[in-house]
Scaffold this motif. Sequence first.
Motif, PDB file in Angstrom:
ATOM      1  N   GLY A  60       0.791  -1.219   0.000  1.00  0.00           N
ATOM      2  CA  GLY A  60       0.000   0.000   0.000  1.00  0.00           C
ATOM      3  C   GLY A  60       0.826   1.273   0.000  1.00  0.00           C
ATOM      4  N   GLY A  61       2.078   1.184  -0.359  1.00  0.00           N
ATOM      5  CA  GLY A  61       2.976   2.336  -0.386  1.00  0.00           C
ATOM      6  C   GLY A  61       4.393   1.888  -0.650  1.00  0.00           C
TER       7      GLY A  61
ATOM      8  N   ASP B 120      -2.939   9.353  -1.365  1.00  0.00           N
ATOM      9  CA  ASP B 120      -2.601   7.956  -1.077  1.00  0.00           C
ATOM     10  C   ASP B 120      -3.280   7.472   0.201  1.00  0.00           C
ATOM     11  N   LYS B 121      -3.302   8.328   1.217  1.00  0.00           N
ATOM     12  CA  LYS B 121      -3.898   7.922   2.488  1.00  0.00           C
ATOM     13  C   LYS B 121      -5.415   7.795   2.394  1.00  0.00           C
TER      14      LYS B 121
ATOM     15  N   LYS C 119      -6.102   4.565   0.580  1.00  0.00           N
ATOM     16  CA  LYS C 119      -5.909   3.417   1.470  1.00  0.00           C
ATOM     17  C   LYS C 119      -7.078   3.274   2.431  1.00  0.00           C
TER      18      LYS C 119
ATOM     19  N   THR D  26      -9.854   1.739   0.687  1.00  0.00           N
ATOM     20  CA  THR D  26      -9.422   0.474   0.074  1.00  0.00           C
ATOM     21  C   THR D  26      -9.467   0.525  -1.450  1.00  0.00           C
TER      22      THR D  26
ATOM     23  N   GLY E 269      -6.568   1.038  -3.312  1.00  0.00           N
ATOM     24  CA  GLY E 269      -5.315   0.581  -3.897  1.00  0.00           C
ATOM     25  C   GLY E 269      -4.281   1.681  -4.013  1.00  0.00           C
ATOM     26  N   HIS E 270      -3.128   1.300  -4.553  1.00  0.00           N
ATOM     27  CA  HIS E 270      -1.979   2.199  -4.702  1.00  0.00           C
ATOM     28  C   HIS E 270      -1.502   2.159  -6.147  1.00  0.00           C
TER      29      HIS E 270
ATOM     30  N   GLY F  74      -2.558   6.134  -4.978  1.00  0.00           N
ATOM     31  CA  GLY F  74      -3.868   6.623  -4.585  1.00  0.00           C
ATOM     32  C   GLY F  74      -4.471   7.667  -5.495  1.00  0.00           C
TER      33      GLY F  74
END
Length: 351
Positions: free
Chosen positions: A42-43, A168-169, A172, A175, A177-178, A180
């Motif tokens: 996730g990052g 991105d946060k 996440k 849910t 994905g990455h 973001g």
Amino acid sequence: MLGIETSCDETAAAVVLRDEFGKGSIRSNVVRSQLDEHAAFGGVVPELAARAHVTYLDHIIAQACREAGVSLDEVDAIAATAGPGLIGGVLVGLTTAKALAAALGKPLIAVNHLEAHALTARLTDGVQFPYLMLLVSGGHSQFVLVRGVGDYQRWGSTIDDALGEAFDKVAKLLTLGHPGGPAVEQVAKSGDPKRFKFPRPLLREARLDFSFSGLKTAVRLQAEALAPLSDQDVADIAASFQAAVAEIVAVRSRQALEKFAAEFPGQAMRLVVAGGVAANQTIGAALRAVCVEAGATLIVPPMALCTDNGAMVAWAGAERFALGALDELDFTARPRWPLDLDDMRIEPDAA
């Protein structure tokens, strides 16, 4: 100029030509993304990124030279990102550049990653100094007055999260994905941007700084209040978050352009946007409207040159090389390297 970029999760190399009139052309630009390596986490995982750079960089450099039709012996100098960034990755690229420079007897140019973004519009659009840059990426959100090569003044920055990090946060949290940014933008297309009135931090203050932490927290609290989330809830939250971000960026950009007009009366106003978030169409539309209203020109380089790449590093190296600004092989990699430090300046006798 050979340029090497390894500051985050793209392993990149490029060959760029700068002619005697300051015009540039890209002979090759090879980028290998590490999305697959980091997707499960996730990052970006710094250690994994550094190892991937070690594995792929030599091959990427060879491919860049091959596509440009030049050998390493034929390049005039070697430029590499020396910071800011994930220090493990930066060390891989800079150490490789030092080894090549020493072995080939070529000059080394240690490039500030932010300067590479700042000067890209001169490669793509031939922009003349001075101009205003808005850098919006996973690690940076700031306004910079670009007065010349090595001559920068930071007008505003984020006091907490960078805009790309906020995207991105939120992705996440939902849910999605990455990475973001594209995920949030895609799902927001089917959402109602007016359903939730998320905060616009700092907009009542005159300074040009950003803050996205409170906005991110508001999104989290709203998601928790609605849990479990339906698909429409997710789309509406994403759209409302994106609308808040677009308004924040638009208001700040309007203020920055007003400041530019006051400091440079009669000077053509140009707002250059760089960084991966520049790809967001909602933010782009908001910036276009602001520039039309202000009588300014909005310049967004091709997206492949807004995200991290070797061509921007090679071009920044070529710009500094043309002014005689070279670096020693003992130059130290820097995880933090603000663009407006005095050590960015090029002394008049350097050339």
